[in-house]
Design a protein around this motif. Structure first.
Motif, PDB file in Angstrom:
ATOM      1  N   LEU A   8      -6.839   3.685  -1.801  1.00 38.83           N
ATOM      2  CA  LEU A   8      -5.701   3.121  -1.086  1.00 38.83           C
ATOM      3  C   LEU A   8      -4.589   2.701  -2.046  1.00 38.83           C
ATOM      4  O   LEU A   8      -4.843   2.353  -3.192  1.00 38.83           O
ATOM      5  CB  LEU A   8      -6.147   1.900  -0.275  1.00 38.83           C
ATOM      6  N   PRO A   9      -3.347   2.724  -1.567  1.00 39.32           N
ATOM      7  CA  PRO A   9      -2.248   2.249  -2.413  1.00 39.32           C
ATOM      8  C   PRO A   9      -2.357   0.748  -2.690  1.00 39.32           C
ATOM      9  O   PRO A   9      -3.036   0.012  -1.966  1.00 39.32           O
ATOM     10  CB  PRO A   9      -0.985   2.539  -1.584  1.00 39.32           C
ATOM     11  N   TRP A  10      -1.676   0.265  -3.729  1.00 37.52           N
ATOM     12  CA  TRP A  10      -1.761  -1.134  -4.141  1.00 37.52           C
ATOM     13  C   TRP A  10      -1.286  -2.076  -3.055  1.00 37.52           C
ATOM     14  O   TRP A  10      -1.817  -3.167  -2.896  1.00 37.52           O
ATOM     15  CB  TRP A  10      -0.966  -1.368  -5.427  1.00 37.52           C
ATOM     16  N   TRP A  11      -0.261  -1.670  -2.288  1.00 43.40           N
ATOM     17  CA  TRP A  11       0.302  -2.577  -1.286  1.00 43.40           C
ATOM     18  C   TRP A  11      -0.655  -2.810  -0.136  1.00 43.40           C
ATOM     19  O   TRP A  11      -0.596  -3.847   0.527  1.00 43.40           O
ATOM     20  CB  TRP A  11       1.665  -2.083  -0.789  1.00 43.40           C
ATOM     21  N   VAL A  12      -1.562  -1.875   0.100  1.00 40.50           N
ATOM     22  CA  VAL A  12      -2.557  -2.076   1.155  1.00 40.50           C
ATOM     23  C   VAL A  12      -3.561  -3.131   0.703  1.00 40.50           C
ATOM     24  O   VAL A  12      -3.918  -4.035   1.462  1.00 40.50           O
ATOM     25  CB  VAL A  12      -3.273  -0.749   1.499  1.00 40.50           C
ATOM     26  N   LYS A  13      -3.999  -3.042  -0.551  1.00 37.92           N
ATOM     27  CA  LYS A  13      -4.995  -3.989  -1.066  1.00 37.92           C
ATOM     28  C   LYS A  13      -4.431  -5.399  -1.211  1.00 37.92           C
ATOM     29  O   LYS A  13      -5.115  -6.367  -0.912  1.00 37.92           O
ATOM     30  CB  LYS A  13      -5.514  -3.518  -2.428  1.00 37.92           C
ATOM     31  N   TRP A  14      -3.186  -5.516  -1.674  1.00 35.24           N
ATOM     32  CA  TRP A  14      -2.648  -6.822  -2.042  1.00 35.24           C
ATOM     33  C   TRP A  14      -1.703  -7.420  -1.013  1.00 35.24           C
ATOM     34  O   TRP A  14      -1.379  -8.614  -1.103  1.00 35.24           O
ATOM     35  CB  TRP A  14      -1.938  -6.731  -3.389  1.00 35.24           C
ATOM     36  N   ILE A  15      -1.252  -6.647  -0.024  1.00 36.82           N
ATOM     37  CA  ILE A  15      -0.336  -7.174   0.993  1.00 36.82           C
ATOM     38  C   ILE A  15      -0.915  -7.024   2.397  1.00 36.82           C
ATOM     39  O   ILE A  15      -1.033  -8.003   3.139  1.00 36.82           O
ATOM     40  CB  ILE A  15       1.054  -6.493   0.898  1.00 36.82           C
TER      41      ILE A  15
END
Length: 70
Positions: A8-15
């Motif tokens: 998954l892209p970073w924004w899915v994990k962190w946002i």
């Protein structure tokens, strides 16, 4: 679980995931935080009242013993 998040892209994990968790569990988190803050406030009021009571009792007992000396 780690393999699921690896692709998954970073924004899915962190946002996106934390926002979804806040939406789902937000009411529970707010009620727990409210309970803890309310409990701390009540403990603070209790400590202040007990401290005031001890101060008043010591003030009157020390003044009454000094009057007895006269």
């Amino acid at each position: 679980m780690r393999e699921i998040f690896m692709g998954l892209p970073w924004w899915v994990k962190w946002i996106a995931v934390p926002v979804i968790a806040l939406v789902v569990f937000g009411g529970l988190i707010a009620s727990v935080v409210g309970f803890v803050i309310g409990l701390l406030f009540k403990v603070l009021v209790f400590v202040a009242l007990v401290g005031g009571l001890i101060y008043v009792v010591r003030k009157f007992t020390s003044s009454s013993t000094s009057r007895g000396d006269w």
